[in-house]
Each structure stands twice: as structure tokens, then as C-alpha cells.
Write a protein that holds these residues in place. Sequence first.
Motif, PDB file in Angstrom:
ATOM      1  N   LYS A 123       0.888  -1.157  -0.012  1.00 38.35           N
ATOM      2  CA  LYS A 123      -0.079   0.269   0.031  1.00 38.35           C
ATOM      3  C   LYS A 123       0.815   1.291  -0.079  1.00 38.35           C
ATOM      4  O   LYS A 123       1.876   1.374   0.588  1.00 38.35           O
ATOM      5  N   LYS A 124       0.338   2.288  -0.703  1.00 34.36           N
ATOM      6  CA  LYS A 124       1.051   3.434  -0.638  1.00 34.36           C
ATOM      7  C   LYS A 124      -0.011   4.815  -0.447  1.00 34.36           C
ATOM      8  O   LYS A 124      -1.165   4.627  -0.793  1.00 34.36           O
ATOM      9  N   GLU A 125       0.570   5.631   0.289  1.00 30.55           N
ATOM     10  CA  GLU A 125      -0.295   7.004   0.790  1.00 30.55           C
ATOM     11  C   GLU A 125       0.116   7.980  -0.207  1.00 30.55           C
ATOM     12  O   GLU A 125       1.533   8.243  -0.507  1.00 30.55           O
ATOM     13  N   VAL A 126      -0.709   8.772  -0.928  1.00 34.09           N
ATOM     14  CA  VAL A 126      -0.464   9.855  -1.581  1.00 34.09           C
ATOM     15  C   VAL A 126      -0.760  11.112  -0.772  1.00 34.09           C
ATOM     16  O   VAL A 126      -1.939  11.343  -0.040  1.00 34.09           O
ATOM     17  N   THR A 127       0.133  12.145  -0.406  1.00 39.19           N
ATOM     18  CA  THR A 127       0.178  12.997   0.537  1.00 39.19           C
ATOM     19  C   THR A 127       0.892  14.388  -0.129  1.00 39.19           C
ATOM     20  O   THR A 127       1.575  14.005  -1.207  1.00 39.19           O
ATOM     21  N   PRO A 128       0.597  15.592   0.305  1.00 39.15           N
ATOM     22  CA  PRO A 128       1.218  16.650  -0.507  1.00 39.15           C
ATOM     23  C   PRO A 128       2.781  16.449  -0.723  1.00 39.15           C
ATOM     24  O   PRO A 128       3.347  16.943  -1.488  1.00 39.15           O
ATOM     25  N   SER A 129       3.525  15.707   0.219  1.00 40.64           N
ATOM     26  CA  SER A 129       4.858  15.421   0.068  1.00 40.64           C
ATOM     27  C   SER A 129       5.386  14.357  -0.713  1.00 40.64           C
ATOM     28  O   SER A 129       6.464  14.340  -1.163  1.00 40.64           O
ATOM     29  N   GLY A 130       4.368  13.818  -1.500  1.00 34.48           N
ATOM     30  CA  GLY A 130       4.642  12.957  -2.298  1.00 34.48           C
ATOM     31  C   GLY A 130       4.025  11.652  -2.191  1.00 34.48           C
ATOM     32  O   GLY A 130       3.117  11.311  -1.520  1.00 34.48           O
ATOM     33  N   VAL A 131       4.563  10.459  -2.766  1.00 34.98           N
ATOM     34  CA  VAL A 131       3.908   9.033  -2.747  1.00 34.98           C
ATOM     35  C   VAL A 131       4.803   8.307  -1.699  1.00 34.98           C
ATOM     36  O   VAL A 131       6.175   8.133  -1.815  1.00 34.98           O
ATOM     37  N   HIS A 132       4.042   7.625  -0.446  1.00 31.88           N
ATOM     38  CA  HIS A 132       4.896   6.846   0.344  1.00 31.88           C
ATOM     39  C   HIS A 132       4.420   5.542   0.505  1.00 31.88           C
ATOM     40  O   HIS A 132       3.077   5.228   0.841  1.00 31.88           O
ATOM     41  N   TRP A 133       5.322   4.557   0.255  1.00 33.13           N
ATOM     42  CA  TRP A 133       5.011   3.058   0.226  1.00 33.13           C
ATOM     43  C   TRP A 133       4.974   2.909   1.632  1.00 33.13           C
ATOM     44  O   TRP A 133       5.939   2.870   2.389  1.00 33.13           O
ATOM     45  N   ILE A 134       3.891   2.207   2.100  1.00 31.72           N
ATOM     46  CA  ILE A 134       3.740   1.880   3.611  1.00 31.72           C
ATOM     47  C   ILE A 134       3.930   0.385   3.934  1.00 31.72           C
ATOM     48  O   ILE A 134       3.355  -0.538   3.535  1.00 31.72           O
ATOM     49  N   GLU A 135       4.961   0.067   4.974  1.00 33.53           N
ATOM     50  CA  GLU A 135       5.121  -1.230   5.663  1.00 33.53           C
ATOM     51  C   GLU A 135       4.590  -1.410   7.014  1.00 33.53           C
ATOM     52  O   GLU A 135       4.274  -0.467   7.654  1.00 33.53           O
ATOM     53  N   PRO A 136       4.243  -2.651   7.249  1.00 36.38           N
ATOM     54  CA  PRO A 136       3.817  -2.741   8.535  1.00 36.38           C
ATOM     55  C   PRO A 136       4.620  -2.129   9.794  1.00 36.38           C
ATOM     56  O   PRO A 136       5.727  -1.976   9.425  1.00 36.38           O
ATOM     57  N   ARG A 137       3.884  -1.536  10.776  1.00 31.70           N
ATOM     58  CA  ARG A 137       4.578  -1.019  11.917  1.00 31.70           C
ATOM     59  C   ARG A 137       5.001  -2.043  12.761  1.00 31.70           C
ATOM     60  O   ARG A 137       4.727  -3.369  12.667  1.00 31.70           O
ATOM     61  N   THR A 138       6.250  -1.621  13.521  1.00 31.15           N
ATOM     62  CA  THR A 138       6.803  -2.596  14.538  1.00 31.15           C
ATOM     63  C   THR A 138       5.402  -3.222  15.555  1.00 31.15           C
ATOM     64  O   THR A 138       5.603  -4.502  15.749  1.00 31.15           O
ATOM     65  N   GLU A 139       4.809  -2.495  15.885  1.00 31.84           N
ATOM     66  CA  GLU A 139       3.516  -2.916  16.669  1.00 31.84           C
ATOM     67  C   GLU A 139       2.663  -4.092  15.906  1.00 31.84           C
ATOM     68  O   GLU A 139       2.458  -4.963  16.534  1.00 31.84           O
ATOM     69  N   ASP A 140       2.657  -3.984  14.552  1.00 27.22           N
ATOM     70  CA  ASP A 140       1.841  -4.814  13.741  1.00 27.22           C
ATOM     71  C   ASP A 140       2.528  -6.387  13.941  1.00 27.22           C
ATOM     72  O   ASP A 140       1.960  -7.370  14.021  1.00 27.22           O
ATOM     73  N   TYR A 141       3.812  -6.302  13.837  1.00 25.41           N
ATOM     74  CA  TYR A 141       4.672  -7.605  13.762  1.00 25.41           C
ATOM     75  C   TYR A 141       4.323  -8.084  15.356  1.00 25.41           C
ATOM     76  O   TYR A 141       4.436  -9.124  15.495  1.00 25.41           O
ATOM     77  N   HIS A 142       4.548  -6.966  16.600  1.00 26.88           N
ATOM     78  CA  HIS A 142       4.394  -7.787  17.752  1.00 26.88           C
ATOM     79  C   HIS A 142       3.054  -8.410  17.747  1.00 26.88           C
ATOM     80  O   HIS A 142       2.728  -9.284  18.506  1.00 26.88           O
ATOM     81  N   ASP A 143       2.029  -7.591  17.318  1.00 30.57           N
ATOM     82  CA  ASP A 143       0.657  -8.120  17.614  1.00 30.57           C
ATOM     83  C   ASP A 143       0.668  -9.561  16.857  1.00 30.57           C
ATOM     84  O   ASP A 143      -0.021 -10.383  17.658  1.00 30.57           O
ATOM     85  N   ARG A 144       1.029  -9.661  15.908  1.00 33.28           N
ATOM     86  CA  ARG A 144       0.934 -11.008  15.256  1.00 33.28           C
ATOM     87  C   ARG A 144       1.828 -12.228  16.199  1.00 33.28           C
ATOM     88  O   ARG A 144       1.202 -13.338  16.294  1.00 33.28           O
ATOM     89  N   GLU A 145       3.005 -11.613  16.783  1.00 33.70           N
ATOM     90  CA  GLU A 145       3.673 -12.690  17.396  1.00 33.70           C
ATOM     91  C   GLU A 145       2.814 -13.346  18.768  1.00 33.70           C
ATOM     92  O   GLU A 145       3.110 -14.330  19.238  1.00 33.70           O
ATOM     93  N   ARG A 146       1.769 -12.564  19.277  1.00 35.36           N
ATOM     94  CA  ARG A 146       0.774 -13.137  20.237  1.00 35.36           C
ATOM     95  C   ARG A 146       0.450 -14.596  20.108  1.00 35.36           C
ATOM     96  O   ARG A 146       0.428 -15.162  20.920  1.00 35.36           O
ATOM     97  N   TRP A 147       0.035 -14.570  18.632  1.00 29.26           N
ATOM     98  CA  TRP A 147      -0.529 -15.987  18.395  1.00 29.26           C
ATOM     99  C   TRP A 147       0.272 -17.273  18.527  1.00 29.26           C
ATOM    100  O   TRP A 147       0.017 -18.275  19.048  1.00 29.26           O
ATOM    101  N   ASN A 148       1.402 -17.004  18.066  1.00 30.15           N
ATOM    102  CA  ASN A 148       2.720 -17.962  18.356  1.00 30.15           C
ATOM    103  C   ASN A 148       2.829 -18.215  19.576  1.00 30.15           C
ATOM    104  O   ASN A 148       3.034 -19.360  19.911  1.00 30.15           O
ATOM    105  N   GLU A 149       2.992 -17.226  20.393  1.00 29.51           N
ATOM    106  CA  GLU A 149       3.213 -17.262  21.984  1.00 29.51           C
ATOM    107  C   GLU A 149       2.307 -18.293  22.540  1.00 29.51           C
ATOM    108  O   GLU A 149       2.321 -19.137  23.364  1.00 29.51           O
TER     109      GLU A 149
END
Lengths: 153, 153, 82, 82
Positions: A123-149
Motif C-alpha cells: 500500500k501507498k499513501e499519496v500526500t502533499p509531500s509525495g507518494v509513500h509506500w507503507i510497510e507494517p509497523r513494529t507494533e503490527d509484527y508484535h501483535d502477530r507474535e501473540r498468536w505464536n506465543e
Amino acid sequence: MIRVIDQPFRISDAIAEFEAQAAGAGAIVTFSGLVRPRAKGEEVSTLHLQAYSPMTENGIRDAVNRAKEQWPLTAVQVTHRIGNMSPGEAIVFVAAASVHRRAAFEAADFLMDYLKTEAVFWKKEVTPSGVHWIEPRTEDYHDRERWNEAKGS
Amino acid sequence: MIRVIDQPFRISDAIAEFEAQAAGAGAIVTFSGLVRPRAKGEEVSTLHLQAYSPMTENGIRDAVNRAKEQWPLTAVQVTHRIGNMSPGEAIVFVAAASVHRRAAFEAADFLMDYLKTEAVFWKKEVTPSGVHWIEPRTEDYHDRERWNEAKGS
Amino acid sequence: MARILYFGKLSSIFGEMSETADLPASISDTAALRTWIDQTRGFDGVLLHPSVRIAVNNEIVPDPSPVSDTDEIAFMPPVGGG
Amino acid sequence: MARILYFGKLSSIFGEMSETADLPASISDTAALRTWIDQTRGFDGVLLHPSVRIAVNNEIVPDPSPVSDTDEIAFMPPVGGG
């Protein structure tokens, strides 16, 4: 039911349809993700999502099947937008139905963690400063890890 | 917004209304509780709920305020039916909106635990074997305790 | 002719989402392909980052896996939807 | 005249959700009221269970709390909605 669509959809229609499928359930949990009007202090004019079919759909189907193995669900729905969308529009709708609420909450939460960090979208966001590709946040990876634990314990 | 009402309501209408209030949120979690068609192997013909106003509404308002203190929510909605309802009808609708999804999931989950074990309602099921008053299940009390543990740690 | 797909930020760097390419005879696995595409398409090392995964015919594979001139090969930076 | 409310299973046992009652002069707190109502309305000990809470004028109070002949007094078995 899994849908990857390039047209806007209404959350209220999605839940009305799901309610009909979920007949007999006592509990329905839904998650709706909407395009935020701002990101890092900037106005977002457009959010764009790419998928890679059929890998994207197959991956979501596997995640739904894992959820059905782990929790006693009576119905599951995942609808995900691709293409260009505007602030306030729905990006994703996840619904899980079960006899009791805990299973429905956990399954919806699990599926969102999958969609945020493993589902085959870019996914990418278009803002006044341009086009930014968005990768998952650190919190998103942490949230996923809960299920493995949870599995390990 | 808190409502205790004695008329049927549609989940799709409730979520459409909430979506309008939640403008700017990135994440909406909803919980819908529906009358189950069966209980302990028996068919349920009617579920009846009593409230004690204004104690019922005041208690829910306090719980919503605690949720708003604990999580960064942009909007919260609780709608609860009272009176007689039929299988498949909505008993309760809880919605929480936030910028990111974790807060919305946790707040909706917290509010449901409150509604199941502390909200001032009494409910009875009418089945072929008679009228049964229903008290919270042991799991419901355990679910509620999670929030006290989280606070203490 | 292999079909090469570029997703996410890679599509912005390349300027297109896909191309068809004649793979040189020397390119027979994903590791070699990664280096060759990176150098010849101006990716300037981006494709060499381990977070960029490669899928051959819709299946993610580890380096080095065989590739041939009839495959659909996708370069996939970190994914995430929702 | 006090107004007495019976919720949940207590309304089924009593047969009504409420009544008005003249409290005897000897009944001036919730503990005494609980015992008197239990005995005179055929509750057969159900009202004496600690899970039955008492609210005076819409506020839950511990036993013994004062009650008077102008109060609204509710007998509340374990609550739970949703």
C-alpha cells in the motif's frame, strides 16, 4: 467468504449480509479498517493497494481456515479493497461469528494481525509531500507474535 | 452514546450511524450479541431482559468513561435491548473506534465483559421446559477479571 | 520470455508493474536473477535486500531456486494490508 | 409507603415486579427489611442470600443501611446483560 475487490463497499451492507450467513450465532465481532484522513501529520488524498492474485486470495483463505481450526466459528467473512481509495472509505472488513463471544473476538483479532503483516498486499499513501509506500509497523509484527506465543504455552 | 431500548434495532443501521460519528478513525470494532435459537439443548422461544433505570444507564455510562480513560477512542456506542425478543434478534451492540486497531478491540472486549457481568440487567429464557432466569457464566466472571489483572501488572 | 512482476515500492522504482524479459542463459536461479535484474534495471541494491522475496509462478521460494524463461517471477517487498 | 422492587428471579417468585408496603416501625435498616420481606412474602430464604443486593433510591448499599417508609428499595439478584 473472501473477497478482494476494486470497488467501494459499505460496511453496513457487509454486516447485513454477514448477519444473514451467521444465523444461529450468539456473537458477531466485526473489524472495519478505514482510510485515515491524515498520516504522520500530512493530509492523505489517496490510499492505493496492490494485490497479487491468486496468491493474495489463497493466503487469506489459509488464514481463515487456520482460524476455523482454532476457534469454533459459525461464519467468517473477509472483504479487502484494492486500487485507489479516499479518506473515510473502507479498506477491510473482517467478521467472525460464534456461539460465545471470546472465540469471535479472538478470531477477528487474529485475522486482522494476519492481514496487517502477512497478507499479500502493498500500500501507498499519496500526500502533499509525495507518494509513500507503507510497510507494517513494529507494533503490527508484535501483535502477530501473540498468536505464536499462545500456541507455544 | 448509550441506549437502552425496548424495540428491535438493526445492526446494519447501528453500524451505519456509528460510522458517521467515527469519522477520522482508522479502526472500528463492533460486537453484536444475538438471541440464540437454542439453550442447553432446548429451543428458546423468547428472551426477556429487565433493566432498572436510571441505574442501568448510569452504570453503562461509567463503564464507557472508564474505557475512554484507558484507551484513545474517537467514538463509543452501546445499544442494549430490554423487554421480549425472539431468536436472531440483536440484544446488544457495542462499537469502539480508534486510530489504531488494538485500542478498538480491547475497548469493545472490555465493555462486553462489563455488560455480561456487571451491567444492571436480568434475563430469562422461555423454553418448552419453562422460564429460566440466566445468571452470568463462570467464564464471564473470568473474562472480566482479565482487566483487573492487566491494571495490577 | 519470462514475465517479471514488481510490487510495492519496486513498481515505483522500476516505473512499471511488470515487463517481459529474455533471461540470459547464465541466469538459471533466483539468486542470479536477483543480481542481474538489480544491476540492469537500476535498482541500485534494493533487490538484494533479504526482505525482498521472490515468487516463481505464484509461489514464494527461497534463494537459490530454479527459474526458466517461461516463468512468471515476482519481486515482493514486505507485505501488509488492512 | 415504601416502594419495593423485585428484579430477575425474585419477580418470578413474588409474582410481581413491585409493591408498595407500610414498613413496620421495627424495620429501620436493610438487614431487618431483608428478613421481614423474606418471611412475609414467601421468599423462603432466597432474599437472605448474600448475592441478593439491595439498592435504596437507585443506589446499591451494604447491610445494614437505613431505610425509611418513603424510600424506593430494590432487591437485586446477580446481574448480567449482553
